[in-house]
Design an enzyme around this catalytic site. Structure first.
Site, PDB file in Angstrom:
ATOM      1  N   GLU A 152       0.865  -1.176   0.000  1.00  0.00           N
ATOM      2  CA  GLU A 152       0.000   0.000   0.000  1.00  0.00           C
ATOM      3  C   GLU A 152       0.906   1.232   0.000  1.00  0.00           C
ATOM      4  O   GLU A 152       1.984   1.229   0.588  1.00  0.00           O
ATOM      5  CB  GLU A 152      -0.914  -0.006   1.231  1.00  0.00           C
ATOM      6  CG  GLU A 152      -2.028  -1.014   1.063  1.00  0.00           C
ATOM      7  CD  GLU A 152      -2.961  -1.100   2.267  1.00  0.00           C
ATOM      8  OE1 GLU A 152      -3.126  -0.105   2.981  1.00  0.00           O
ATOM      9  OE2 GLU A 152      -3.527  -2.184   2.472  1.00  0.00           O
ATOM     10  N   LYS A 208       3.779 -16.392  -0.945  1.00  0.00           N
ATOM     11  CA  LYS A 208       3.216 -15.150  -0.421  1.00  0.00           C
ATOM     12  C   LYS A 208       3.261 -15.110   1.104  1.00  0.00           C
ATOM     13  O   LYS A 208       3.732 -14.136   1.707  1.00  0.00           O
ATOM     14  CB  LYS A 208       1.775 -14.992  -0.919  1.00  0.00           C
ATOM     15  CG  LYS A 208       1.027 -13.797  -0.352  1.00  0.00           C
ATOM     16  CD  LYS A 208       1.753 -12.495  -0.683  1.00  0.00           C
ATOM     17  CE  LYS A 208       1.216 -11.341   0.124  1.00  0.00           C
ATOM     18  NZ  LYS A 208       0.162 -10.617  -0.513  1.00  0.00           N
ATOM     19  N   PHE A 253      13.512  -2.703   5.888  1.00  0.00           N
ATOM     20  CA  PHE A 253      12.657  -3.383   6.876  1.00  0.00           C
ATOM     21  C   PHE A 253      13.387  -3.657   8.184  1.00  0.00           C
ATOM     22  O   PHE A 253      13.077  -4.588   8.903  1.00  0.00           O
ATOM     23  CB  PHE A 253      12.047  -4.674   6.292  1.00  0.00           C
ATOM     24  CG  PHE A 253      10.683  -4.396   5.711  1.00  0.00           C
ATOM     25  CD1 PHE A 253      10.546  -3.603   4.581  1.00  0.00           C
ATOM     26  CD2 PHE A 253       9.531  -4.877   6.314  1.00  0.00           C
ATOM     27  CE1 PHE A 253       9.297  -3.303   4.073  1.00  0.00           C
ATOM     28  CE2 PHE A 253       8.262  -4.573   5.809  1.00  0.00           C
ATOM     29  CZ  PHE A 253       8.156  -3.793   4.685  1.00  0.00           C
ATOM     30  N   LEU A 254      14.369  -2.807   8.475  1.00  0.00           N
ATOM     31  CA  LEU A 254      15.056  -2.906   9.767  1.00  0.00           C
ATOM     32  C   LEU A 254      14.828  -1.622  10.558  1.00  0.00           C
ATOM     33  O   LEU A 254      15.711  -1.190  11.291  1.00  0.00           O
ATOM     34  CB  LEU A 254      16.556  -3.125   9.556  1.00  0.00           C
ATOM     35  CG  LEU A 254      17.051  -4.563   9.372  1.00  0.00           C
ATOM     36  CD1 LEU A 254      18.571  -4.599   9.395  1.00  0.00           C
ATOM     37  CD2 LEU A 254      16.496  -5.517  10.436  1.00  0.00           C
ATOM     38  N   GLY A 261       1.696  -3.147  11.334  1.00  0.00           N
ATOM     39  CA  GLY A 261       0.234  -3.254  11.406  1.00  0.00           C
ATOM     40  C   GLY A 261      -0.281  -3.420   9.994  1.00  0.00           C
ATOM     41  O   GLY A 261       0.427  -3.913   9.121  1.00  0.00           O
ATOM     42  N   CYS A 264      -2.383  -6.795   6.333  1.00  0.00           N
ATOM     43  CA  CYS A 264      -1.690  -7.975   5.776  1.00  0.00           C
ATOM     44  C   CYS A 264      -0.783  -8.677   6.784  1.00  0.00           C
ATOM     45  O   CYS A 264      -1.094  -9.785   7.212  1.00  0.00           O
ATOM     46  CB  CYS A 264      -0.898  -7.560   4.544  1.00  0.00           C
ATOM     47  SG  CYS A 264      -1.942  -6.793   3.288  1.00  0.00           S
ATOM     48  N   LYS A 267      -2.356 -10.315  10.159  1.00  0.00           N
ATOM     49  CA  LYS A 267      -3.296 -11.437   9.965  1.00  0.00           C
ATOM     50  C   LYS A 267      -2.642 -12.561   9.178  1.00  0.00           C
ATOM     51  O   LYS A 267      -2.970 -13.733   9.371  1.00  0.00           O
ATOM     52  CB  LYS A 267      -4.614 -10.972   9.334  1.00  0.00           C
ATOM     53  CG  LYS A 267      -4.534 -10.413   7.928  1.00  0.00           C
ATOM     54  CD  LYS A 267      -5.099 -11.328   6.862  1.00  0.00           C
ATOM     55  CE  LYS A 267      -5.070 -10.649   5.510  1.00  0.00           C
ATOM     56  NZ  LYS A 267      -4.910 -11.521   4.383  1.00  0.00           N
TER      57      LYS A 267
HETATM   58  C1  UGA Z   1       2.869  -5.935   2.957  1.00  0.00           C
HETATM   59  C2  UGA Z   1       4.052  -6.469   2.140  1.00  0.00           C
HETATM   60  O1  UGA Z   1       5.166  -5.585   2.299  1.00  0.00           O
HETATM   61  C3  UGA Z   1       3.684  -6.563   0.666  1.00  0.00           C
HETATM   62  O2  UGA Z   1       4.763  -7.121  -0.092  1.00  0.00           O
HETATM   63  C4  UGA Z   1       2.450  -7.469   0.522  1.00  0.00           C
HETATM   64  O3  UGA Z   1       2.026  -7.557  -0.824  1.00  0.00           O
HETATM   65  C5  UGA Z   1       1.320  -6.870   1.346  1.00  0.00           C
HETATM   66  O4  UGA Z   1       1.727  -6.781   2.729  1.00  0.00           O
HETATM   67  C6  UGA Z   1       0.128  -7.767   1.217  1.00  0.00           C
HETATM   68  O5  UGA Z   1       0.175  -8.879   1.723  1.00  0.00           O
HETATM   69  O6  UGA Z   1      -0.818  -7.413   0.514  1.00  0.00           O
HETATM   70  P1  UGA Z   1       1.828  -3.485   3.351  1.00  0.00           P
HETATM   71  O7  UGA Z   1       0.890  -4.149   4.311  1.00  0.00           O
HETATM   72  O8  UGA Z   1       1.295  -2.525   2.348  1.00  0.00           O
HETATM   73  O9  UGA Z   1       2.610  -4.608   2.490  1.00  0.00           O
HETATM   74  O10 UGA Z   1       2.889  -2.706   4.216  1.00  0.00           O
HETATM   75  P2  UGA Z   1       4.453  -2.796   4.537  1.00  0.00           P
HETATM   76  O11 UGA Z   1       5.169  -1.771   3.753  1.00  0.00           O
HETATM   77  O12 UGA Z   1       4.926  -4.190   4.461  1.00  0.00           O
HETATM   78  O13 UGA Z   1       4.453  -2.336   6.058  1.00  0.00           O
HETATM   79  C7  UGA Z   1       3.800  -3.134   7.051  1.00  0.00           C
HETATM   80  C8  UGA Z   1       4.005  -2.551   8.404  1.00  0.00           C
HETATM   81  O14 UGA Z   1       5.342  -2.727   8.836  1.00  0.00           O
HETATM   82  C9  UGA Z   1       3.708  -1.068   8.544  1.00  0.00           C
HETATM   83  O15 UGA Z   1       2.943  -0.869   9.719  1.00  0.00           O
HETATM   84  C10 UGA Z   1       5.075  -0.447   8.669  1.00  0.00           C
HETATM   85  O16 UGA Z   1       5.057   0.744   9.387  1.00  0.00           O
HETATM   86  C11 UGA Z   1       5.834  -1.521   9.394  1.00  0.00           C
HETATM   87  N1  UGA Z   1       7.302  -1.483   9.200  1.00  0.00           N
HETATM   88  C12 UGA Z   1       7.832  -1.651   7.970  1.00  0.00           C
HETATM   89  C13 UGA Z   1       8.122  -1.298  10.299  1.00  0.00           C
HETATM   90  O17 UGA Z   1       7.662  -1.142  11.447  1.00  0.00           O
HETATM   91  N2  UGA Z   1       9.481  -1.271  10.115  1.00  0.00           N
HETATM   92  C14 UGA Z   1      10.036  -1.431   8.898  1.00  0.00           C
HETATM   93  O18 UGA Z   1      11.281  -1.411   8.789  1.00  0.00           O
HETATM   94  C15 UGA Z   1       9.191  -1.631   7.792  1.00  0.00           C
END
Ligand code: UGA
Length: 437
Positions: A152, A208, A253-254, A261, A264, A267
């Site tokens: 997203e 996935k 992602f570190l 949250g 995706c 859950k």
């Molecule tokens: C995630 C995956 O990254 C996508 O590849 C996947 O397609 C998607 O789920 C899905 O299953 O549809 P998304 O939920 O959009 O994508 O968000 P992310 O960018 O993954 O972030 C997820 C959460 O992790 C956010 O709350 C973000 O703030 C947190 N986050 C991310 C951290 O706390 N630290 C980080 O270093 C990176």
């Protein structure tokens, strides 16, 4: 090609628009009339950068339409299933009601040679079950699994220029008829070099959930390091910079903070554990329980730190929370750590005001008891503490000197570790990060 996209949420609406952009003739189908009305008027029913411009762009070509009538799928050669698979109420497993309903209602419209393409995130084994349903109804149609990896906030570019395609086909062979059909659908990104892997159905489903579990684990790993850094007086952001320079680890992602949250990762790891249990392989994924627990602990930790920052009590404290969305560039508040912290603080006696550039309407529906203020200056007015919980660019750019004149006490908790502590402290602020001295 003629394509139907069933389910027009975050995944399907973007997918439909992008498929039309690639030159296909697309019909998007959803049971939600409001969503279909918005999309038909080229309005995005949620905030996603670039989506509205893309909808307007492709709608002018006449290649994209939206309807609530499943009969419109008749005549399409390819049918993408893009409906949601939320967590079941009161259970860890995924709720497959929408995937099953979408597939069942599509069945009567399938013609020989049609390809049904699952994109939703499903427990392994779902595709084989749905493939049987398709085969019973239309033996000459195929069901394949083509998981989606879009993020997203970057959904349009991730769909038009993904980093890989995974095609799960029965038997896992390159020669499967559906492989050529999908190659035709994705001809443009494939010809610009996007790699694609052909696998069997269960592998594609697992790719996935494994990818999302890995990402969740990476975030919880660094958040566990943040807990240690706090105990030892170290700085997790420098630690992440240093270990991230090893390209086997990587810096992405570190980012330690308030945790993950959204609709995706949380859950998906739970559904993965539930499915592993059903398959008799629950031991393999018990570590994900820890990943989940570390993640949920972040929220409690922020509440505790805020109490400390406020001198030991939250009662009557005016707290301003910057950010309600689960991540920036999104208005999605599903399982948003920011909102969950805001609600906890309010429950514990603080007077909480939440602001966010895009997510306030969704946040107000989810937590009507919180106070929402659009304008950031009004939101921070006379605050006893400010919590930065979603890292929107405008919060990164805040000027500590200007902000200090608005608040009642200059205390800031940086839940995403994105501010420069030196700069804020020298402007007179009491600064707290997560996992930083
Ligand atoms: C995630 C995956 O990254 C996508 O590849 C996947 O397609 C998607 O789920 C899905 O299953 O549809 P998304 O939920 O959009 O994508 O968000 P992310 O960018 O993954 O972030 C997820 C959460 O992790 C956010 O709350 C973000 O703030 C947190 N986050 C991310 C951290 O706390 N630290 C980080 O270093 C990176």
């Amino acid at each position: 090609m003629r394509i139907s996209v069933i389910g027009c949420g975050y995944l399907g609406a973007v997918h439909a628009a992008c498929m039309a952009k690639l030159g296909h003739e697309v019909v998007g189908i959803d049971v939600d009339e409001r969503k279909i009305a918005d999309l038909s008027a080229a309005q995005a029913p949620f905030y996603e950068p670039g989506l509205e411009a893309l909808l307007q762009d492709v709608q002018e070509t006449g290649r994209l339409s939206f309807t609530t009538d499943m009969a419109a799928a008749a005549g399409s050669e390819v049918h993408f299933i893009c409906v949601g698979t939320p967590q079941k109420k009161g259970e860890n497993g995924a709720d497959l009601t929408y995937v099953d309903a979408a597939t069942l209602s599509l069945l009567p419209y399938l013609a020989p040679g049609d390809v049904v393409v699952g994109k939703s995130t499903v427990p392994v084994g779902t595709a084989a079950r749905l493939a049987d349903l398709v085969a019973e109804q239309q033996p000459l149609a195929h069901l394949v699994w083509n998981p989606e990896f879009l993020r997203e906030g970057h959904a349009v570019s991730d769909t038009l220029r993904p980093d890989r395609f995974v095609y799960g086909v029965n038997g896992g062979s390159e020669d499967h008829t559906a492989v050529a059909v999908l190659d035709e659908v994705y001809e443009a990104p494939l010809s610009s070099g996007t790699p694609r892997l052909v696998t069997d159905l269960p592998t594609a489903e697992l790719v996935k959930t494994a990818a999302n579990s890995f990402l969740a684990t990476k975030i919880s790993f660094i958040n566990a390091m943040a807990e240690l850094c706090e105990a030892a007086g170290a700085d997790v952001t420098r630690l992440a910079d240093a270990i991230g320079m090893d390209d086997r680890i990587g810096r992405k992602f570190l980012n330690a903070g308030i945790g993950f949250g959204g609709g995706c990762l949380p859950k998906d790891i739970r559904a993965f554990m539930a499915r592993a249990g059903e398959l008799g392989a629950d031991q393999a994924l018990t570590f994900l329980r820890e990943v989940d627990a570390i993640n949920m602990r972040r929220r409690t930790r922020v509440v505790e730190l805020t109490r400390e920052l406020c001198g030991g009590s939250l009662l009557g404290m005016r707290i301003t929370v910057l950010g309600a969305a689960f991540k920036p560039e999104s208005d999605d508040v599903r399982d948003s750590p920011a909102l969950s912290i805001a609600a906890q603080l309010q429950l514990q006696g603080a007077v909480v005001t939440v602001t966010d550039p895009k997510a306030l309407p969704n946040a107000a529906r989810r937590f009507p008891e919180l106070q929402y203020v659009e304008n950031i200056d009004s939101a921070v007015d006379k605050a006893d503490a400010v919590l930065l919980l979603t890292e929107w660019q405008e919060y990164r750019d805040l000027d500590p000197h200007l902000l200090r004149d608005t608040v009642s006490s200059p205390r800031i908790l940086d839940g995403r570790n994105i501010l420069d502590p030196g700069k804020w402290r020298s402007a007179g602020w009491q600064y707290r990060g997560l996992g930083r001295p």
